[in-house]
Design a protein around this motif. Structure first.
Motif, PDB file in Angstrom:
ATOM      1  N   CYS A   4       0.787  -1.208   0.000  1.00 20.19           N
ATOM      2  CA  CYS A   4       0.000   0.000   0.000  1.00 20.19           C
ATOM      3  C   CYS A   4       0.826   1.269   0.000  1.00 20.19           C
ATOM      4  CB  CYS A   4      -1.000  -0.035   1.118  1.00 20.19           C
ATOM      5  SG  CYS A   4      -0.753   0.604   2.672  1.00 20.19           S
ATOM      6  N   ARG A   5       2.122   1.175   0.112  1.00 25.38           N
ATOM      7  CA  ARG A   5       2.956   2.373  -0.004  1.00 25.38           C
ATOM      8  C   ARG A   5       2.843   3.009  -1.383  1.00 25.38           C
ATOM      9  NH1 ARG A   5       6.373   2.557   4.361  1.00 25.38           N
ATOM     10  NH2 ARG A   5       6.699   0.563   5.414  1.00 25.38           N
ATOM     11  N   ASN A   6       2.479   2.219  -2.387  1.00 26.91           N
ATOM     12  CA  ASN A   6       2.431   2.726  -3.747  1.00 26.91           C
ATOM     13  C   ASN A   6       1.053   3.238  -4.153  1.00 26.91           C
ATOM     14  OD1 ASN A   6       5.142   2.080  -4.226  1.00 26.91           O
ATOM     15  ND2 ASN A   6       4.590  -0.061  -4.591  1.00 26.91           N
ATOM     16  N   ARG A   7       0.110   3.183  -3.243  1.00 34.45           N
ATOM     17  CA  ARG A   7      -1.219   3.681  -3.584  1.00 34.45           C
ATOM     18  C   ARG A   7      -1.220   5.201  -3.656  1.00 34.45           C
ATOM     19  NH1 ARG A   7      -6.053   0.455  -0.545  1.00 34.45           N
ATOM     20  NH2 ARG A   7      -5.533  -1.636  -1.230  1.00 34.45           N
ATOM     21  N   SER A   8      -1.992   5.734  -4.593  1.00 36.92           N
ATOM     22  CA  SER A   8      -2.153   7.181  -4.646  1.00 36.92           C
ATOM     23  C   SER A   8      -3.057   7.621  -3.512  1.00 36.92           C
ATOM     24  CB  SER A   8      -2.782   7.596  -5.981  1.00 36.92           C
ATOM     25  OG  SER A   8      -4.137   7.178  -6.027  1.00 36.92           O
ATOM     26  N   ASP A   9      -2.996   8.923  -3.198  1.00 38.02           N
ATOM     27  CA  ASP A   9      -3.853   9.459  -2.145  1.00 38.02           C
ATOM     28  C   ASP A   9      -5.323   9.221  -2.476  1.00 38.02           C
ATOM     29  OD1 ASP A   9      -3.479  10.828   0.340  1.00 38.02           O
ATOM     30  OD2 ASP A   9      -4.546  12.521  -0.555  1.00 38.02           O
TER      31      ASP A   9
ATOM     32  N   LEU B  10      -1.258  13.827   2.124  1.00 38.32           N
ATOM     33  CA  LEU B  10      -2.366  14.711   1.788  1.00 38.32           C
ATOM     34  C   LEU B  10      -2.059  15.428   0.487  1.00 38.32           C
ATOM     35  CD1 LEU B  10      -3.188  16.430   5.192  1.00 38.32           C
ATOM     36  CD2 LEU B  10      -4.580  14.781   3.963  1.00 38.32           C
ATOM     37  N   PRO B  11      -3.070  15.697  -0.321  1.00 33.63           N
ATOM     38  CA  PRO B  11      -2.832  16.510  -1.498  1.00 33.63           C
ATOM     39  C   PRO B  11      -2.285  17.873  -1.100  1.00 33.63           C
ATOM     40  CG  PRO B  11      -5.006  15.481  -1.583  1.00 33.63           C
ATOM     41  CD  PRO B  11      -4.461  15.251  -0.202  1.00 33.63           C
ATOM     42  N   ASN B  12      -1.582  18.513  -2.005  1.00 33.82           N
ATOM     43  CA  ASN B  12      -0.998  19.818  -1.736  1.00 33.82           C
ATOM     44  C   ASN B  12      -2.091  20.829  -1.405  1.00 33.82           C
ATOM     45  OD1 ASN B  12       0.213  22.415  -1.979  1.00 33.82           O
ATOM     46  ND2 ASN B  12       1.863  21.476  -3.165  1.00 33.82           N
ATOM     47  N   GLN B  13      -1.968  21.489  -0.243  1.00 34.61           N
ATOM     48  CA  GLN B  13      -2.968  22.460   0.188  1.00 34.61           C
ATOM     49  C   GLN B  13      -3.123  23.581  -0.846  1.00 34.61           C
ATOM     50  OE1 GLN B  13      -4.617  22.638   3.314  1.00 34.61           O
ATOM     51  NE2 GLN B  13      -3.703  20.857   4.301  1.00 34.61           N
ATOM     52  N   ALA B  14      -2.034  23.922  -1.496  1.00 32.93           N
ATOM     53  CA  ALA B  14      -2.086  25.009  -2.473  1.00 32.93           C
ATOM     54  C   ALA B  14      -2.926  24.649  -3.681  1.00 32.93           C
ATOM     55  CB  ALA B  14      -0.669  25.372  -2.913  1.00 32.93           C
TER      56      ALA B  14
ATOM     57  N   GLU C 248      -9.395  19.963   0.366  1.00 33.52           N
ATOM     58  CA  GLU C 248     -10.448  20.286   1.307  1.00 33.52           C
ATOM     59  C   GLU C 248     -10.195  19.552   2.616  1.00 33.52           C
ATOM     60  OE1 GLU C 248     -14.151  19.309  -0.448  1.00 33.52           O
ATOM     61  OE2 GLU C 248     -13.966  20.791  -2.048  1.00 33.52           O
ATOM     62  N   ALA C 249     -10.773  20.098   3.703  1.00 41.19           N
ATOM     63  CA  ALA C 249     -10.619  19.462   5.003  1.00 41.19           C
ATOM     64  C   ALA C 249     -11.165  18.043   4.995  1.00 41.19           C
ATOM     65  CB  ALA C 249     -11.329  20.293   6.069  1.00 41.19           C
ATOM     66  N   ALA C 250     -12.109  17.755   4.101  1.00 44.43           N
ATOM     67  CA  ALA C 250     -12.686  16.412   4.024  1.00 44.43           C
ATOM     68  C   ALA C 250     -11.624  15.363   3.774  1.00 44.43           C
ATOM     69  CB  ALA C 250     -13.744  16.370   2.922  1.00 44.43           C
ATOM     70  N   ASP C 251     -10.614  15.676   2.958  1.00 43.67           N
ATOM     71  CA  ASP C 251      -9.558  14.718   2.678  1.00 43.67           C
ATOM     72  C   ASP C 251      -8.795  14.364   3.956  1.00 43.67           C
ATOM     73  OD1 ASP C 251      -8.970  16.604  -0.263  1.00 43.67           O
ATOM     74  OD2 ASP C 251     -10.049  14.705  -0.137  1.00 43.67           O
ATOM     75  N   GLU C 252      -8.453  15.376   4.727  1.00 45.77           N
ATOM     76  CA  GLU C 252      -7.715  15.169   5.978  1.00 45.77           C
ATOM     77  C   GLU C 252      -8.507  14.290   6.934  1.00 45.77           C
ATOM     78  OE1 GLU C 252      -6.460  17.862   9.852  1.00 45.77           O
ATOM     79  OE2 GLU C 252      -6.639  18.828   7.888  1.00 45.77           O
TER      80      GLU C 252
ATOM     81  N   LYS D 236      -7.894  10.724   8.925  1.00 44.19           N
ATOM     82  CA  LYS D 236      -7.911  10.656  10.388  1.00 44.19           C
ATOM     83  C   LYS D 236      -8.970   9.676  10.898  1.00 44.19           C
ATOM     84  CE  LYS D 236      -5.917  15.205  11.336  1.00 44.19           C
ATOM     85  NZ  LYS D 236      -6.139  16.551  11.913  1.00 44.19           N
ATOM     86  N   ALA D 237     -10.117   9.623  10.233  1.00 46.65           N
ATOM     87  CA  ALA D 237     -11.148   8.664  10.637  1.00 46.65           C
ATOM     88  C   ALA D 237     -10.652   7.241  10.476  1.00 46.65           C
ATOM     89  CB  ALA D 237     -12.425   8.880   9.819  1.00 46.65           C
ATOM     90  N   ALA D 238      -9.939   6.964   9.376  1.00 53.74           N
ATOM     91  CA  ALA D 238      -9.379   5.629   9.169  1.00 53.74           C
ATOM     92  C   ALA D 238      -8.363   5.304  10.252  1.00 53.74           C
ATOM     93  CB  ALA D 238      -8.736   5.532   7.791  1.00 53.74           C
ATOM     94  N   TYR D 239      -7.526   6.277  10.607  1.00 48.27           N
ATOM     95  CA  TYR D 239      -6.553   6.061  11.668  1.00 48.27           C
ATOM     96  C   TYR D 239      -7.249   5.719  12.987  1.00 48.27           C
ATOM     97  CZ  TYR D 239      -2.636   8.051   8.974  1.00 48.27           C
ATOM     98  OH  TYR D 239      -1.647   8.283   8.060  1.00 48.27           O
TER      99      TYR D 239
END
Length: 211
Positions: free
Chosen positions: A6-11, A41-45, A49-53, A57-60
């Motif tokens: 899973c290290r190679n999975r995209s975000d 996380l995708p680049n904030q710039a 969206e906060a939904a991604d974060e 965190k929910a999965a963690y």
């Protein structure tokens, strides 16, 4: 093998994996990929969206159930629910709804999720397995931790000073990744211990001697 793969999975794939498995069976090997690798996380710039974060965190938070050493003798009878509770302003919205009712561990205990709202002294916090303490409860943190002192309750937060105040696991975002810090003394005081995987992947292991 699951961790390497899973290290190679995209975000985007990791977020999709969490949502898909949560809606179905939440198979541990699949979702553990998200929890034990440092999910980028995708680049904030670029407009993340906060939904991604909070997907991450929910999965963690869910997977901390499997990567902390618990004493299940404290849960009797065997059908006693395992509870994840959100204390304070809930940033997760409906993200935990799909896991409620799943069965956890060898005893297959039912999982429940609770939104406790703002801290009140009359709340019974000691029967929860995990309590996520929102930043809105920062001023109440000392009282919250006093209420659950000696109970086998994992405390999770993401605001500055959480570990130093006695919290066990603190989310941080560093180099565009969701990571966590660990307060081992707080774990020990509660009769819990983090797994080797949690320790190995921690951004920081806090000790009161740092102060």
């Amino acid at each position: 093998k699951h961790l390497i793969a899973c290290r190679n999975r995209s975000d985007k794939q990791q977020h999709a994996a969490f949502r898909t498995t949560a809606r179905h069976r939440l198979l541990l090997p699949a979702i553990a990929c998200l929890a034990i690798t440092m999910s980028p996380l995708p680049n904030q710039a670029k407009g993340v969206e906060a939904a991604d974060e909070y997907d991450i965190k929910a999965a963690y938070v869910y997977n901390f159930l499997f990567f902390v050493h618990w004493n299940d003798d404290t849960l009797t009878p065997s059908n006693t629910p395992v509870s994840i509770a959100i204390l304070g302003r809930d940033p997760f919205e409906t993200r935990f709804d799909s896991v409620a009712g799943r069965h956890i561990g060898k005893a297959q205990r039912p999982l429940t999720t609770s939104r406790l709202g703002q801290y009140k002294p009359e709340l019974n916090l000691r029967h929860h397995r995990i309590i996520y303490i929102a930043e809105s409860e920062k001023e109440n943190l000392t009282r919250i931790l006093a209420d659950i002192k000696g109970a086998k309750v994992l405390t999770v937060g993401d605001f500055p000073g959480f570990l130093e105040s006695g919290g066990m696991l603190q989310f941080v975002i560093t180099e565009n990744h969701v990571r966590w810090g660990i307060n081992r003394e707080a774990f020990s005081d509660a009769g819990l211990s983090p797994s080797a995987q949690l320790l190995r992947n921690a951004h920081r292991v806090y000790s009161p001697s740092e102060e």
